[in-house]
Design an enzyme around this catalytic site. Structure first.
Site, short mmCIF file in Angstrom:
data_model
loop_
_atom_site.label_atom_id
_atom_site.label_comp_id
_atom_site.label_asym_id
_atom_site.label_seq_id
_atom_site.Cartn_x
_atom_site.Cartn_y
_atom_site.Cartn_z
N LYS A 139 0.79 -1.24 0.00
CA LYS A 139 0.00 0.00 0.00
C LYS A 139 0.83 1.30 0.00
CE LYS A 139 -3.13 -1.26 -0.82
NZ LYS A 139 -3.25 -2.07 -2.08
N CYS A 140 2.09 1.17 -0.35
CA CYS A 140 2.94 2.37 -0.40
C CYS A 140 3.15 2.88 -1.82
CB CYS A 140 4.29 2.07 0.25
SG CYS A 140 4.16 1.88 2.03
N THR A 189 2.27 -0.71 -6.94
CA THR A 189 1.71 -0.91 -8.28
C THR A 189 2.17 0.20 -9.21
OG1 THR A 189 -0.23 -1.74 -7.10
CG2 THR A 189 -0.47 -1.39 -9.47
N HIS A 192 7.95 -7.54 -1.14
CA HIS A 192 7.63 -6.79 0.09
C HIS A 192 8.57 -7.19 1.23
CE1 HIS A 192 4.15 -5.00 -1.69
NE2 HIS A 192 3.44 -6.09 -1.73
N ARG A 240 5.88 5.41 2.19
CA ARG A 240 4.74 6.32 2.20
C ARG A 240 4.44 6.73 3.63
NH1 ARG A 240 -1.30 4.95 -0.33
NH2 ARG A 240 -1.97 7.12 -0.38
P1 A3P Z 1 -4.88 4.77 -1.79
O1 A3P Z 1 -5.57 3.57 -1.19
O2 A3P Z 1 -4.47 5.76 -0.74
O3 A3P Z 1 -5.66 5.39 -2.88
P2 A3P Z 1 0.14 -0.56 -3.54
O4 A3P Z 1 0.25 -0.52 -5.01
O5 A3P Z 1 1.45 -0.61 -2.84
O6 A3P Z 1 -0.81 -1.61 -3.09
O7 A3P Z 1 -0.45 0.85 -3.09
C1 A3P Z 1 -1.79 1.18 -3.37
C2 A3P Z 1 -1.96 2.67 -3.24
O8 A3P Z 1 -1.36 3.30 -4.38
C3 A3P Z 1 -3.44 3.07 -3.27
O9 A3P Z 1 -3.51 4.25 -2.46
C4 A3P Z 1 -3.66 3.35 -4.73
O10 A3P Z 1 -4.77 4.17 -5.02
C5 A3P Z 1 -2.36 4.04 -5.09
N1 A3P Z 1 -2.06 3.98 -6.53
C6 A3P Z 1 -2.19 2.91 -7.34
N2 A3P Z 1 -1.82 3.23 -8.59
C7 A3P Z 1 -1.47 4.52 -8.56
C8 A3P Z 1 -1.00 5.43 -9.57
N3 A3P Z 1 -0.87 5.05 -10.83
N4 A3P Z 1 -0.72 6.69 -9.19
C9 A3P Z 1 -0.86 7.09 -7.92
N5 A3P Z 1 -1.30 6.28 -6.92
C10 A3P Z 1 -1.59 5.01 -7.25
#
Ligand code: A3P
Length: 315
Positions: free
Chosen positions: A68-69, A72, A133, A152
């Site tokens: 979640k940082c 993706t 991770h 993050r």
């Molecule tokens: P939020 O839930 O705050 O919106 P991970 O990819 O590590 O699982 O992180 C997911 C977080 O990255 C989510 O945050 C998601 O919305 C955000 N995210 C995914 N793709 C993104 C992109 N292309 N640009 C900016 N943020 C993105």
């Protein structure tokens, strides 16, 4: 130590300290404490495999993060950057228009967790791009592969994790998620040790570890893409700059662009129960104010201040 081989791993993994993932009643969502970190049980063999069996190549690039940082996003940016000569970002046949970023970048934790899928790693052409991770201490030391870490702001990470997990556990409360994160016992936690491991490695070997921040990527994605390209040894040429290649990569990988691809709106993450669309939500900094009480925010800020004291790292 040899007892931690893949074949008898299960027996010994089951002897490690355990906890259930917050809000979970299902023993499949078990965490095991391995070398100071709470790993999803099924990925403990991957931590062992990273040391024992993974053979790094000098030009490997590993994306590392806590869930979640912005994993993706960084996977997509790194893939688009490293593959740009075969796949120009504006091309109509770009892989990111038909595949999820996680299908473009192999997940080390899953590939090394057993099930005979590791051969896929050997078959990848160089330079390989992979993501994990796992904490820094569990990455291979030899081979000099390069690591790009993304961190993050922890309060926003907590909120993002809760939303993500709710996509399969709608009843999960934010308070339970918050408690487990603060206690350190959530997947790949404690979060402070995870972040600090990579921070210290980037301080002592900036040529091996590039330390990025989600908030900085939001503020200036193009500059961070240039940094990433230089770090992996593929800087943008003047001609590429003039042709708008950096801008093309940033646009291709923007939240709006990825979120709207058919592949990212439907289906599930490979091998996991999470719907792909749960990976793309708001993508902003500061969303914690909508979910945390002032006391919760203060408590988390205090944990962060305490754990990061005198490290030079702040949020
Ligand atoms: P939020 O839930 O705050 O919106 P991970 O990819 O590590 O699982 O992180 C997911 C977080 O990255 C989510 O945050 C998601 O919305 C955000 N995210 C995914 N793709 C993104 C992109 N292309 N640009 C900016 N943020 C993105």
């Amino acid at each position: 130590a040899e007892r931690y081989s893949k074949d008898d791993g299960d027996v010994l993994v089951s002897a490690l300290p355990s906890k259930l993932v917050a809000g979970s009643t299902n023993s499949q969502r078990m965490l095991r404490c391995y070398q100071g970190f709470w790993l999803p049980e099924s990925f403990v063999p991957a931590a062992i495999g990273l040391h024992r069996r993974f053979v790094p190549r000098p030009n490997d690039v590993i994306i590392a993060s806590l869930p979640k940082c912005g994993t993706t996003w960084l996977n997509a940016l790194a893939f688009a950057t490293m593959a740009r000569r075969s796949y120009p970002p504006a091309g109509a046949d770009h892989p990111l228009l038909r595949l999820s970023p996680h299908q473009c970048v192999p997940f080390l934790d899953a590939l090394l967790a057993g099930g005979g899928r590791e051969a896929r790693l050997d078959a990848l052409p160089s330079p390989r791009l992979m993501y994990t991770h796992m904490p820094q201490t569990m990455l291979p030391r030899a081979g000099g592969c390069r690591v790009v870490y993304i961190c993050r702001e922890p309060k926003d990470t907590a909120v993002s994790l809760w939303h993500f997990r709710r996509s399969i556990h709608p009843e999960l409360s934010f308070a339970d998620t918050f408690e487990s994160i603060c206690g350190g016992a959530n997947p790949y936690g404690p979060f402070w040790d995870h972040i600090l491991g990579y921070w210290r490695a980037s301080e002592s070997g900036p040529e091996n570890v590039l330390f990025l921040r989600y908030e900085e990527l939001l503020r200036d994605p193009a500059e961070n893409v240039r940094k990433l390209a230089r770090f992996v040894g593929m800087p943008f040429s003047q001609a590429e700059e003039e042709a708008g290649v950096v801008r093309g990569i940033v646009e291709l990988c923007s939240l709006e662009s990825l979120k709207n691809q058919e592949v990212n709106r439907n289906g599930y993450m490979d091998g996991l129960k999470f719907p792909r669309k749960a990976l793309f939500r708001k993508g902003v900094a500061g969303d914690w104010v909508n979910h945390m009480t002032p006391e919760m925010a203060r408590r988390m800020d205090e944990i962060v201040a305490d754990k990061l004291r005198a490290t030079g790292l702040t949020f």
